[in-house]
Every structure is written in C-alpha cells, then in structure tokens.
Design an enzyme around this catalytic site. Structure first.
Site, short mmCIF file in Angstrom:
data_model
loop_
_atom_site.label_atom_id
_atom_site.label_comp_id
_atom_site.label_asym_id
_atom_site.label_seq_id
_atom_site.Cartn_x
_atom_site.Cartn_y
_atom_site.Cartn_z
N TYR A 31 0.81 -1.23 0.00
CA TYR A 31 0.00 0.00 0.00
C TYR A 31 0.84 1.28 0.00
CZ TYR A 31 -3.66 -3.24 1.47
OH TYR A 31 -4.55 -4.28 1.53
N HIS A 63 -4.65 5.90 -1.49
CA HIS A 63 -5.29 5.83 -0.17
C HIS A 63 -4.29 6.12 0.95
CE1 HIS A 63 -9.25 5.09 1.23
NE2 HIS A 63 -9.12 3.86 1.66
N TYR A 74 -5.42 -0.07 9.84
CA TYR A 74 -5.93 0.02 8.48
C TYR A 74 -6.97 1.14 8.41
CZ TYR A 74 -3.34 -4.14 7.28
OH TYR A 74 -2.33 -5.04 7.08
N ASN A 106 -10.04 1.70 7.52
CA ASN A 106 -11.43 1.65 7.96
C ASN A 106 -11.61 1.65 9.47
OD1 ASN A 106 -11.90 1.56 5.24
ND2 ASN A 106 -12.70 -0.51 5.21
N ASP A 125 -7.11 11.06 1.93
CA ASP A 125 -7.39 11.20 0.50
C ASP A 125 -8.85 11.57 0.29
OD1 ASP A 125 -7.73 8.31 1.43
OD2 ASP A 125 -8.78 8.23 -0.49
N ASN A 182 -14.25 5.87 4.39
CA ASN A 182 -14.47 4.98 5.52
C ASN A 182 -13.60 5.29 6.74
OD1 ASN A 182 -16.58 3.51 4.38
ND2 ASN A 182 -15.15 2.20 3.27
#
Length: 186
Positions: free
Chosen positions: A15, A20, A64, A66, A91, A112
């Site tokens: 990632y 993101h 993470y 969320n 973002d 989220n």
C-alpha cells in the site's frame, strides 16, 4: 499546547505509494523535513517534535484505514489532547488530484476512515485536511483506484503537494485552523 496530527493510510509495502496512503506519505515527508522518525506503539506508528513552542504528535494508525478512529481516539485520550487540536489527513475522491481542502467539520463523504473516526469520537466536528486524488475510474472500480499507485504525472507533482501539506500542518499548530484555512484552501 499539544497537537495530534493523524495521517490515514494502510500498513504494508503493498500500500506504500497508493492513493489511499497519502496521509501516511504526508507525515513521512514532514518527518524528513523536521528530522524526526516514527516508532511502533499501541495502534499506530508515532512520532513527536516541537515547532515554535508547540508539541506536535504524529500518528500513522496501524488499524488500516477503515478502523482509523480506534487509534485516533486512543491517542487523543492517552496524550490528553482536545479534539480541536486534532488534524486528520486523508485522500478525497471528490477533489481533483493535488487539491487541498482544510475543514473544521463535515460529512465523511463516503471515506471509511473518516466515517470510523466520526463514530469513535461521537462527532464530525474535528479538523481534516483532504488531499484530492481525483476520480478517474470506471463505475464500480473505486476500490481498485484508491489502492493503485499514483501515475507518473501525479508522482512528479506529489512532492510539491506533500510539502504544501507540511506547511499547512505547521501553520495549523501555530496560527490556528481559521487563519490556516484562509491562507491555504484552494
């Protein structure tokens, strides 16, 4: 005065340079500029530094995207920092690439990480800096888009935009959110 700056993203090398993860990238760039480094602690990579007499704590949640609210809520309480001294960097698909928008409250807009922060804090009245990543994707491909690396043209512009985020962070902590919005909102 103490401040908590939370850059949102996902942990793991897969990632690292994705859209993101622009919140993580912004804090990594600030770390280079200000000469600090992150260490792993409870629910986040953490760092701290001083700027013009202000104690600034930075976190990159390891929960993470969320579940970012878990780490932010924990560190606000642990460090006894009031919500008005929190700045979340994330973002935003609704803004063109590189456009920056600082706000004191508002909707999560389907993001989220912001949704979870709102749930954990019990309010949408917290400062957030939205970094535009554009919305150049086909219907139903949003997840793939945000988890894809920036393209070559975006990468060329990214360092300059991340430097601008660093300026916004430092000004947020020294001159306040209202004046910072007046200077930097595009």
């Amino acid at each position: 005065m103490k401040y908590l700056i939370a850059g949102l993203g996902n942990i793991g090398p897969e990632y690292a340079l994705t859209r993101h993860n622009v919140g993580f990238m912004a804090l990594d760039r600030l770390a280079v500029q200000q000469g600090f480094s992150f260490k792993m602690e409870r629910l986040a990579y953490t760092a701290e530094f001083k700027h013009k007499g202000k104690q600034i704590y930075c976190i990159k949640p390891t929960t993470y995207m969320n579940l970012s609210g878990n780490a932010i809520n924990y560190w606000l309480q642990a460090l006894k920092i009031p919500t008005e001294n929190l700045l979340v960097i994330c973002d935003d698909l609704a803004l063109p690439f590189g456009k920056l928008r600082l706000k004191t409250k508002g909707s999560h807009g389907g993001q989220n990480g912001l949704r979870n922060i709102e749930e954990k804090l019990g309010t949408n009245a917290y400062n957030r800096l939205r970094f535009g990543i554009g919305n150049n994707f086909h219907a139903g491909k949003q997840v793939e888009y945000v988890l894809k690396a920036f393209n070559d043209d975006e990468m060329i512009q990214l360092v300059d935009r991340l430097d601008r985020v660093g300026e916004i962070i430092l000004n947020f902590c020294t001159i306040g959110v209202e004046r910072t919005m007046n200077f930097y909102n595009e």
